[in-house]
Design an enzyme around this catalytic site. Structure first.
Site, short mmCIF file in Angstrom:
data_model
loop_
_atom_site.label_atom_id
_atom_site.label_comp_id
_atom_site.label_asym_id
_atom_site.label_seq_id
_atom_site.Cartn_x
_atom_site.Cartn_y
_atom_site.Cartn_z
N ALA A 1 18.96 -31.44 14.25
CA ALA A 1 19.94 -31.40 13.50
C ALA A 1 21.40 -31.89 14.25
CB ALA A 1 20.16 -29.94 12.87
N HIS A 2 21.42 -32.97 14.61
CA HIS A 2 22.64 -33.65 15.35
C HIS A 2 22.30 -35.24 15.58
CE1 HIS A 2 19.78 -32.67 19.12
NE2 HIS A 2 20.23 -33.98 19.21
N ALA A 3 23.42 -35.58 15.94
CA ALA A 3 23.17 -37.23 16.01
C ALA A 3 23.93 -37.59 17.60
CB ALA A 3 24.15 -37.89 15.27
#
Ligand code: TYD
Length: 137
Positions: free
Chosen positions: A53-55
């Protein structure tokens, strides 16, 4: 990096050497994957909840389920694609600029990640709204 899409990512067959002693797989930086490996980390004993849940803005990664299986969903802000890693000789090349979620870890799964850079907190985008702004969407 901002313009990358889920179509820039692919499952790669990792070279393997097989004989009557079993299998050996090998990954060399800049030969089997398009970057020098500066860091390795791995996720294991993951409960039901999802990870990720991140980039990343610049980090390139290559992910392998060295044991068990895991689902990796990539999202470029327009399109999502889920990849299943379930063999130690299959890896997923993940380009920068994509939101990723890892879930559905099987019992005993180990997901190993080869990374192009050392850990840098500033390379992370952890808010989805900010991610869409970064992608100019
Ligand atoms: P986190 O980024 O939350 O994990 P996920 O990839 O599942 O989103 O990382 C968990 C913790 O581990 C966090 O405190 C940062 C730390 N960490 C490092 O110190 N070095 C690393 O290379 C990584 C990937 C994480």
């Amino acid at each position: 990096m901002k313009q990358t899409t889920v179509h820039d990512c692919k499952i790669v067959d990792i070279r393997k050497y097989t004989d009557n002693r079993g299998y050996l797989s090998v990954i060399e930086g800049c030969i089997d994957i398009p970057f020098e490996i500066k860091r390795i980390y791995y996720l294991y004993m993951v409960p039901e909840a999802a990870r990720g849940a991140h980039a990343h803005k610049a980090l390139q990664q290559f992910m392998i389920a060295t044991s068990g299986s895991v689902h990796i969903t990539l999202d470029d802000g327009t399109e999502k694609k889920t990849f299943v890693l379930d063999k130690p000789w299959k890896g997923l090349l993940v380009v920068p600029g994509l939101w990723r979620t890892l879930d559905n870890f099987s019992g005993g799964a180990v997901c190993m990640v080869l990374a192009s850079e050392k850990y840098e907190a500033e390379d992370y985008i952890r808010d989805y709204g900010e991610f869409l702004k970064y992608k100019e969407l």
